[in-house]
Structure formats: C-alpha cells, structure tokens
Motif scaffolding. Structure first.
Motif, PDB file in Angstrom:
ATOM      1  N   LEU A   1       0.824  -1.207   0.000  1.00  0.00           N
ATOM      2  CA  LEU A   1       0.000   0.000   0.000  1.00  0.00           C
ATOM      3  C   LEU A   1       0.857   1.255   0.000  1.00  0.00           C
ATOM      4  O   LEU A   1       0.523   2.245  -0.647  1.00  0.00           O
ATOM      5  CB  LEU A   1      -0.940   0.002   1.204  1.00  0.00           C
ATOM      6  CG  LEU A   1      -2.117  -0.962   1.123  1.00  0.00           C
ATOM      7  CD1 LEU A   1      -2.881  -0.982   2.432  1.00  0.00           C
ATOM      8  CD2 LEU A   1      -3.052  -0.575  -0.020  1.00  0.00           C
TER       9      LEU A   1
ATOM     10  N   VAL B   1       0.039   3.002  -3.324  1.00  0.00           N
ATOM     11  CA  VAL B   1      -1.003   4.002  -3.076  1.00  0.00           C
ATOM     12  C   VAL B   1      -0.460   5.244  -2.370  1.00  0.00           C
ATOM     13  O   VAL B   1      -0.636   6.366  -2.844  1.00  0.00           O
ATOM     14  CB  VAL B   1      -2.166   3.383  -2.253  1.00  0.00           C
ATOM     15  CG1 VAL B   1      -3.231   4.427  -1.969  1.00  0.00           C
ATOM     16  CG2 VAL B   1      -2.763   2.190  -2.997  1.00  0.00           C
TER      17      VAL B   1
ATOM     18  N   LEU C   1       0.298   9.119  -3.990  1.00  0.00           N
ATOM     19  CA  LEU C   1      -0.644  10.163  -3.571  1.00  0.00           C
ATOM     20  C   LEU C   1       0.090  11.284  -2.847  1.00  0.00           C
ATOM     21  O   LEU C   1      -0.172  12.470  -3.077  1.00  0.00           O
ATOM     22  CB  LEU C   1      -1.737   9.567  -2.675  1.00  0.00           C
ATOM     23  CG  LEU C   1      -2.777   8.696  -3.382  1.00  0.00           C
ATOM     24  CD1 LEU C   1      -3.793   8.168  -2.384  1.00  0.00           C
ATOM     25  CD2 LEU C   1      -3.489   9.473  -4.482  1.00  0.00           C
TER      26      LEU C   1
ATOM     27  N   PHE D   1     -11.512  12.151  -0.532  1.00  0.00           N
ATOM     28  CA  PHE D   1     -11.260  11.692   0.840  1.00  0.00           C
ATOM     29  C   PHE D   1     -12.432  12.054   1.743  1.00  0.00           C
ATOM     30  O   PHE D   1     -12.852  11.245   2.579  1.00  0.00           O
ATOM     31  CB  PHE D   1      -9.971  12.316   1.387  1.00  0.00           C
ATOM     32  CG  PHE D   1      -8.732  11.858   0.663  1.00  0.00           C
ATOM     33  CD1 PHE D   1      -8.738  10.705  -0.097  1.00  0.00           C
ATOM     34  CD2 PHE D   1      -7.546  12.588   0.738  1.00  0.00           C
ATOM     35  CE1 PHE D   1      -7.613  10.290  -0.777  1.00  0.00           C
ATOM     36  CE2 PHE D   1      -6.407  12.178   0.068  1.00  0.00           C
ATOM     37  CZ  PHE D   1      -6.445  11.025  -0.695  1.00  0.00           C
TER      38      PHE D   1
ATOM     39  N   LEU E   1     -15.183   9.659   1.027  1.00  0.00           N
ATOM     40  CA  LEU E   1     -14.863   8.334   1.577  1.00  0.00           C
ATOM     41  C   LEU E   1     -15.147   8.302   3.072  1.00  0.00           C
ATOM     42  O   LEU E   1     -15.715   7.341   3.602  1.00  0.00           O
ATOM     43  CB  LEU E   1     -13.385   8.005   1.299  1.00  0.00           C
ATOM     44  CG  LEU E   1     -12.919   6.599   1.645  1.00  0.00           C
ATOM     45  CD1 LEU E   1     -13.639   5.569   0.798  1.00  0.00           C
ATOM     46  CD2 LEU E   1     -11.412   6.475   1.437  1.00  0.00           C
TER      47      LEU E   1
ATOM     48  N   ASN F   1     -17.861   5.952   5.002  1.00  0.00           N
ATOM     49  CA  ASN F   1     -17.541   5.107   6.151  1.00  0.00           C
ATOM     50  C   ASN F   1     -18.468   5.390   7.331  1.00  0.00           C
ATOM     51  O   ASN F   1     -18.954   4.463   7.988  1.00  0.00           O
ATOM     52  CB  ASN F   1     -16.084   5.319   6.575  1.00  0.00           C
ATOM     53  CG  ASN F   1     -15.144   4.512   5.710  1.00  0.00           C
ATOM     54  OD1 ASN F   1     -15.579   3.647   4.944  1.00  0.00           O
ATOM     55  ND2 ASN F   1     -13.866   4.795   5.809  1.00  0.00           N
TER      56      ASN F   1
ATOM     57  N   ALA G   1     -18.905  -0.840  -0.452  1.00  0.00           N
ATOM     58  CA  ALA G   1     -17.718  -0.347  -1.137  1.00  0.00           C
ATOM     59  C   ALA G   1     -17.268  -1.321  -2.216  1.00  0.00           C
ATOM     60  O   ALA G   1     -16.481  -0.969  -3.072  1.00  0.00           O
ATOM     61  CB  ALA G   1     -16.591  -0.124  -0.155  1.00  0.00           C
TER      62      ALA G   1
ATOM     63  N   THR H   1      -9.639   1.409   5.230  1.00  0.00           N
ATOM     64  CA  THR H   1      -9.938   2.632   4.477  1.00  0.00           C
ATOM     65  C   THR H   1      -8.884   2.881   3.405  1.00  0.00           C
ATOM     66  O   THR H   1      -9.215   3.262   2.276  1.00  0.00           O
ATOM     67  CB  THR H   1     -10.022   3.835   5.427  1.00  0.00           C
ATOM     68  OG1 THR H   1     -10.963   3.529   6.458  1.00  0.00           O
ATOM     69  CG2 THR H   1     -10.477   5.075   4.695  1.00  0.00           C
TER      70      THR H   1
ATOM     71  N   ILE I   1      -7.058   0.634   1.932  1.00  0.00           N
ATOM     72  CA  ILE I   1      -7.266  -0.361   0.863  1.00  0.00           C
ATOM     73  C   ILE I   1      -8.369   0.109  -0.081  1.00  0.00           C
ATOM     74  O   ILE I   1      -8.282  -0.047  -1.297  1.00  0.00           O
ATOM     75  CB  ILE I   1      -7.603  -1.745   1.473  1.00  0.00           C
ATOM     76  CG1 ILE I   1      -6.384  -2.296   2.197  1.00  0.00           C
ATOM     77  CG2 ILE I   1      -8.076  -2.718   0.400  1.00  0.00           C
ATOM     78  CD1 ILE I   1      -6.632  -3.584   2.939  1.00  0.00           C
ATOM     79  N   ASP I   2      -9.430   0.719   0.480  1.00  0.00           N
ATOM     80  CA  ASP I   2     -10.557   1.203  -0.328  1.00  0.00           C
ATOM     81  C   ASP I   2     -10.236   2.459  -1.123  1.00  0.00           C
ATOM     82  O   ASP I   2     -10.973   2.805  -2.046  1.00  0.00           O
ATOM     83  CB  ASP I   2     -11.756   1.542   0.587  1.00  0.00           C
ATOM     84  CG  ASP I   2     -12.548   0.300   0.938  1.00  0.00           C
ATOM     85  OD1 ASP I   2     -12.371  -0.714   0.245  1.00  0.00           O
ATOM     86  OD2 ASP I   2     -13.332   0.356   1.892  1.00  0.00           O
ATOM     87  N   LEU I   3      -9.180   3.150  -0.737  1.00  0.00           N
ATOM     88  CA  LEU I   3      -8.883   4.466  -1.292  1.00  0.00           C
ATOM     89  C   LEU I   3      -8.934   4.528  -2.825  1.00  0.00           C
ATOM     90  O   LEU I   3      -9.577   5.423  -3.378  1.00  0.00           O
ATOM     91  CB  LEU I   3      -7.508   4.921  -0.785  1.00  0.00           C
ATOM     92  CG  LEU I   3      -7.282   6.404  -0.585  1.00  0.00           C
ATOM     93  CD1 LEU I   3      -8.249   6.966   0.443  1.00  0.00           C
ATOM     94  CD2 LEU I   3      -5.852   6.650  -0.131  1.00  0.00           C
TER      95      LEU I   3
END
Lengths: 281, 281
Positions: A21, A25, A29, A254, A257, A261, A279, B105, B107-109
C-alpha cells in the motif's frame, strides 16, 4: 491477542500489505500533494478557480447530483421489485444490474453516445421533442445514471432482504394499512442504505471519465467535466495546473470516503450487525 | 370477523396486484432502456457491416497489438493483486491490531480516486517532469508512456478488488477450523492450503475474475500514462477510443464487443458464485 499466538503469518501478511500500500497508493498520492507545494497559494488558487475550472466543477457536481438522485428513485424501485416480487426473468434482471460495474467505461461511453446522438436508437425520438441528449449536460447525466445505478441497488437490496417480516405482520395485525407500513416502517429502515448508495454513486460520478468523454462533447465552459480538464492540462504540459485540480479532487474524494464510512457505520448499527458491503466495486 | 381481519392484515403485507404490476413494469422499462439496450447495441453496432468486417477488425495488426498489450498487463496485474488481496485479508480477518479500520480505508482508497487522478499520480512520480523523472531518464528506464506505467496505473485502480471480496468472507468464517488444524499438528502452509483456501476458493475466484475484467477494461488511468502510441502503448479500451474518434464505428464496436463478452462472463460468474455460497451455507 490469543489469536495472534496460534495462527501464523501475522508479521508476513501485515508487513507485505503495508509495504504494498505504501509503494502503490501512499507514496504516489503523497507525491501529488508534495508537487502542489511548488505552487504559491495564489498560483494554486488561480489554477483551481479559473472560470473554465469553475464551470467544470458545476457540471461535475450538478450532473453527479442529478444522476445520484435519479438512481435513488430508480435504484430503490429496482431493489424493491427484485426482493419483494417474483416475475419471469427476475434472475436475469438481477444479473443485469451488475453490468455497469463490469462493462469498461469506454465501451459504455461509445455505446451511450451512439444510442443518444441525434440519429441514434433513443436520440431520434428525443430530438423531435427538442431534447438534445448527446453532447449536452444531459448526456453527462445519462452516462452517470448508467454508471451509478448498481451502487444504490446493491446497497439497498441486502437491507430489504434482511428486514424482519414479523415487524410488518405486527403492524398489519394492529390495523396499519399498506401505505403506512411502507412509509413508517420500511422506508425509515432503508434510509441509511439509500444515503450510502447515493453517496457512493455521487462519489463515483465526480471522478468518472471514460463513459463521459464520448457523450459530453467536451465543449469548454459547457460540457467539460473536471477529470477531463486534468487530461487537457496534461496534454498542454501544464503539470502544475493539472496537479492543483487533482489535489482538489483528491480532497473531495477523501471527504466523501469519510462520509461513506460514517454512513456505513450508522447503517450497520441501525440494522443490528448485518454488514453492507457497499464499497465492493 | 376473524377471517375478515386476517385478510385486511394480509392486504397490508403486500401491494395490490395492480400496483405490483405497475412497479415491476416501471423498473423493467427503466432497466431495459438503461442497461439492456446498451448491451444489445454493442453487438448490433459491431455486426452492422457483417461478420466479415467484424472479424477483420479483430485481427487487424493494431487490434492484435492492443489485445496482446492488454493480456500482458492483466497477466502481471492480476497475480500481484491476488497476492496482495490474500495477504491483506489474512492479516485483517485473522488478527486484531491497532489501526485496522484505517488500513481498510486505505485499501478502499483507489475506489474513490478518479481514474484520471490515478494515472496522474504516476506521471508526477515517474514522468519527465516528475520526482524520479530525470534519474530514470539518465538510466534509460522508461515507465510513463510504456508498459511499466500502464501496469502500475492498472495495479493502483484494481488493487482493492480481491481484498474487498475476501475480507467479508474470511471475517464471517472465523478462525476455529484453522486453529483446530494447527493444534492437530499441521504447519502454517498446510493449514492455509488445505483449510483456509478451500473455504474461500469461490470468493477468490470471483475476486480474480472481477480484478481481471477491470484490469483489461481500465480506461481513464491507462489513458493518462499510455501516451497513445498506436500499436505500441494502446490497450483494448484505448484502441476502441482511437477507432471511435476516427469514425470507424463498426470496428470500434467490434473491438469493444470483446470487452463486453468479458463483462457478461464476469456477471455470470458472480451469479454462479453467489448461488453456490447460498447453497453452501
């Protein structure tokens, strides 16, 4: 804590997950946010609030909102019909609902454009009525309605399925009519799921690109969505401008998201432990 | 009296037949126009110039190159994301640790990031203007506008799919069987292969199919990093875009029909896996 002693692989799997990750990711980012720090505040402000950019926010937010609201109405209808009624072809229809998840956005884009353009199967009936569907903001709404539908249907379906029929029976035996059972018992129970589905569809709509670029016509100030502006700026080698708009979109993603949640947390509490995997896809 | 009350209560448990039929009719019309018509249209448009033209569009050199690039991308992306999905689901479903919800969260991003932004973040990292660009160029390593960039962007976009499919499944199953196997003397590898894997195989299978469909169909992210060099860095969706923009509609839909077959196969697999898990439990 006891579990950690018995089952193997905790360090390995968590370590790999975090490593992956971080690499795939988090670093990319973070690099995007870092890149914007090269801009001064006023440069960032003018890049993200130029008239053409503002017009794209209006279209992206407006079309996503209208499409998500359309999907709340029709998504609820479809979920209700699929769960509560039996009719020939029900399983096929249920399967078809997942099509927008599985169909690549570019394929959806060219197909909807061909259907809704002036001489298309649907467009030819709309044009005499003075409705221009393709190459207009309406086209964006149509594409986003297509893309967002499964989000509402698939979040509402499990909640409708798991509703305790005894509550309805109790209300009926106490003399409640159908209308008041639906509006006072069933609808309040699915409001959290509907809100979650709405937010998922809305969030997806804001970022959507492939299905829209074909049908929107991409006219500056009129039918340009925000993701398209990022692509346009990249093609003009305006990396700073593209990054600034991307950062605005990331911050909005974000926030959405987080909202999703919280909504899912709320709906899980409301229906007592039954989870919603909204999701998923 | 009693029977009268019962039938009144019974009426309150469902809608009158007329309402029921109207609701079913409305949702079938909506789904027919929004989902079924586009699905049908892809194949009708693809075959509008006959089967010969359809096949010719598929075996034309640029189309074959696009198919090849898409297959190579999927062959790299899917196994990597399966490994990640298994590791993440194992760590999260089997152990308790601090920050678990934050990890889910993250992982879902990628789900909530616009595909265009997903591509952009890699351009900003590896492109010529990017943080690592000059170093990569000095060492003659090409990532953006080449296969590695396409693979990275696709990995980013599809990374949540396998993990998201496995996580709820493994959380619901609990750890009792694994603990029993370990107590009886099985080692970690045996426990995973013989106890854990058989329990999740259908979920894993669907996760792989979905991840594969998204990897082959990704448009926005790949479009940003690919550079659109015809026959070299165009995947199937990008090839569809090029053909469509050149007004070669029949050829565009012919190539698009490949991805549509994939989408239909994906939703059929989903239905089968869900039916299996319902009868299994």
């Amino acid at each position: 804590m006891k579990e950690r002693g018995v089952l193997p692989g905790f360090g390995l799997t968590l370590g790999f997950t975090l490593f992956y990750l971080t690499l795939i990711v988090l670093i990319p980012l973070a690099a995007t946010f870092y890149k914007t720090s090269a801009l001064t505040w006023s440069e960032f402000w003018s890049a993200t609030t130029a008239p053409r950019v503002m017009a794209s926010y209006r279209l992206s937010f407006g079309a996503s909102l209208v499409a998500a609201l359309t999907n709340v109405v029709f998504g609820l209808l479809v979920a209700w019909v699929l769960i509560r009624y039996d009719f020939p072809g029900r399983r096929f229809v249920d399967m078809l609902v997942d099509l927008p998840f599985a169909l690549p956005t570019a394929v959806a884009g060219i197909t909807l454009t061909s259907l809704y353009s002036g001489n298309g199967w649907i467009g030819r009936f709309l044009e005499p009525l003075g409705i221009k569907a393709a190459f207009s903001p309406l086209g964006v709404v149509i594409a986003l309605t297509f893309i967002g539908l499964p989000f509402v249907v698939r979040t509402v379906q499990p909640v409708l399925l798991e509703m305790d029929p005894e509550v309805e029976q109790a209300a009926a035996s106490l003399g409640a009519g159908r209308w008041s059972i639906v509006t006072r018992i069933i609808l309040p129970g699915i409001v959290p799921a509907l809100l979650t589905g709405f937010t998922l569809a809305f969030a997806r709509g804001l970022g959507e690109y492939g299905s829209i670029v074909f049908i929107s016509g991409n006219m500056p100030m009129r039918t340009e969505i925000t993701p398209l502006l990022i692509v346009t700026k990249l093609e003009q080698y305006d990396y700073a401008g593209a990054t600034a708009i991307a950062v605005v979109m990331l911050v909005i993603s974000f926030a959405l998201l987080l909202a999703i949640n919280l909504l899912q947390h709320w709906s899980r509490r409301r229906i007592g432990g039954a989870g919603i995997d909204g999701a998923g896809a | 009296m009693i029977s009268g009350r019962r039938s009144a209560a019974g009426r309150a448990l469902t809608e009158p037949p007329l309402v029921r039929r109207a609701l079913i009719g409305a949702s079938l019309v909506f789904l027919g126009a929004f989902l079924f018509l586009p699905l049908l249209a892809v194949f009708v448009f693809a075959l509008q110039n006959g089967v010969g033209a359809y096949l010719a569009a598929l075996v034309e050199p640029d189309a074959l190159a696009a198919i090849r690039l898409t297959l190579i991308t999927a062959v790299i992306v899917v196994p990597v994301n399966v490994l990640f999905g298994l590791a993440a689901a194992w760590a999260i479903a089997r152990f308790n640790f601090f920050g678990k919800n934050l990890l889910i969260t993250i992982i879902d991003l990628p789900f909530s990031v616009s595909p265009v932004v997903s591509g952009l973040v890699y351009v900003l990292l590896f492109g010529l203007q990017g943080a690592l660009g000059p170093w990569l160029q000095a060492h003659d390593i090409k990532i953006i506008f080449a296969l590695p960039g396409i693979v990275l962007a696709t990995i980013f976009v599809t990374s949540p799919f396998v993990a998201r499919e496995l996580l709820p499944l493994m959380q619901a199953q609990g750890t009792a069987e694994e603990e029993a196997a370990l107590t009886l003397g099985a080692n970690g590898r045996q426990t995973f292969l013989r106890v854990s894997l058989p329990k999740i195989k259908w979920g894993l299978f669907y996760g792989i199919v979905l991840c594969n469909a998204r990897a082959m169909g990704e448009f926005g992210a790949v479009s940003v990093v690919s550079g659109h060099v015809r026959g070299l860095t165009t995947t199937i969706p990008l090839h569809v875009e090029i053909l469509y923009n050149e007004y070669q509609f029949a050829a565009a839909f012919a190539v698009a029909s490949l991805l549509t077959f994939l989408a239909v196969a994906t939703i059929i697999v989903k239905t089968m896996v869900e039916a299996r898990s319902r009868t299994g439990s």
